[in-house]
Design a protein around this motif. Sequence first.
Motif, PDB file in Angstrom:
ATOM      1  N   ILE A   1       8.524   2.408 -11.419  1.00  0.00           N
ATOM      2  CA  ILE A   1       7.140   2.164 -11.016  1.00  0.00           C
ATOM      3  C   ILE A   1       6.993   0.687 -10.696  1.00  0.00           C
ATOM      4  N   HIS A   2       6.357   0.410  -9.572  1.00  0.00           N
ATOM      5  CA  HIS A   2       6.136  -0.971  -9.130  1.00  0.00           C
ATOM      6  C   HIS A   2       4.639  -1.223  -9.094  1.00  0.00           C
ATOM      7  N   ARG A   3       4.230  -2.365  -9.645  1.00  0.00           N
ATOM      8  CA  ARG A   3       2.792  -2.654  -9.732  1.00  0.00           C
ATOM      9  C   ARG A   3       2.536  -4.135  -9.548  1.00  0.00           C
ATOM     10  N   ASN A   4       1.540  -4.473  -8.730  1.00  0.00           N
ATOM     11  CA  ASN A   4       1.035  -5.837  -8.593  1.00  0.00           C
ATOM     12  C   ASN A   4      -0.466  -5.799  -8.859  1.00  0.00           C
ATOM     13  N   ASP A   5      -0.909  -6.555  -9.866  1.00  0.00           N
ATOM     14  CA  ASP A   5      -2.327  -6.534 -10.229  1.00  0.00           C
ATOM     15  C   ASP A   5      -3.109  -7.724  -9.696  1.00  0.00           C
TER      16      ASP A   5
ATOM     17  N   VAL B   1       0.703  -4.087  -2.604  1.00  0.00           N
ATOM     18  CA  VAL B   1       1.315  -3.012  -3.393  1.00  0.00           C
ATOM     19  C   VAL B   1       2.819  -3.240  -3.506  1.00  0.00           C
TER      20      VAL B   1
ATOM     21  N   TYR C   1       1.930   6.042  -3.519  1.00  0.00           N
ATOM     22  CA  TYR C   1       0.966   5.027  -3.956  1.00  0.00           C
ATOM     23  C   TYR C   1      -0.328   5.719  -4.349  1.00  0.00           C
TER      24      TYR C   1
ATOM     25  N   GLN D   1      -3.541   2.642  -8.764  1.00  0.00           N
ATOM     26  CA  GLN D   1      -3.156   1.427  -8.042  1.00  0.00           C
ATOM     27  C   GLN D   1      -1.761   0.932  -8.443  1.00  0.00           C
ATOM     28  N   ALA D   2      -0.872   1.892  -8.667  1.00  0.00           N
ATOM     29  CA  ALA D   2       0.547   1.596  -8.871  1.00  0.00           C
ATOM     30  C   ALA D   2       1.353   2.495  -7.930  1.00  0.00           C
TER      31      ALA D   2
END
Length: 292
Positions: free
Chosen positions: A7-11, A25, A206, A224-225
């Motif tokens: 899982i890739h996530r940018n907050d 994203v 996504y 939102q991941a």
Amino acid sequence: MKSLAFIHRNDTRFAIGDFYPAISVFSHHELGNTTSPFLLLDHLGPGRLEPKSNKKGVNEHPHRGFETVTFVFSGELQHIDSTGNHGIIQQGDVQWMTAASGIQHIEEFSPEFRETGGYFEMLQLWVNLPAKDKMSAPRYQSLLNKNIPKILFENDAGYVRIVAGQFQNTQGIAQTFTPMNVLDVHLEKGHRVTLPASHGDTTLIYLRRGKIQFAVDEDILEEQAMAMMSSFDTDVEITALENCDFLFLSAQPLHEPLNGHGFFVMNNYDEILQAYDDLKTGKFGKHSNENT
């Protein structure tokens, strides 16, 4: 079924021109060829534009070597480019712009939407082109909401809009340089769907909103991941733990060198330098409509 790779996530929220908030994203700068042929995905909004706003969007800028795919879920976007294309992208519409050998364009809120104001939400996906097609002629596809095939799931479970590729023998309307599935999916809480992906595919999900669970290992994806699935096996089974909306992408990777800088994505650094030189010497045409 395919299992979850990671899982890739940018907050971090930031602004892209006048579009705020925005989330990166993923991009090839972080993940390289791992996501090939998909290069980048930005989530613009959800946000609100005040009525009679002086905010426009993103000023004229060039692209070469890839395609941009813009999904408008709410709000309204105006497009102007150097090939003479000009149009309004409304709620539910998708714009598929092939920059290829070079295009300059403007992306901004439409004058009408700036006048009335309101909520906006959009996604922009970058799709890489094979080396043999990077210097082909630019192309513009306006994919209107009413023309995008939509399949309703049984038992009021939701729907899938087929932008590109195939689902349940129904073909999407976008023309692509390499085969791919680009699906916009809504799934109601408690329901399950199996989506098509081949062995060897790059497969990304996504999640704009909601919460989903994958069949294998019962991994959970939060709002939102992005999930990257294993290239092994076929298809992806998804269960909605909440009402959810997500973008499903699946395609064979290009297996070609990748060199990207700013607005250009090519195969080597010399081609990047050539793109900047062409821009400097006027080989990227000016858009035909100067009224921005």
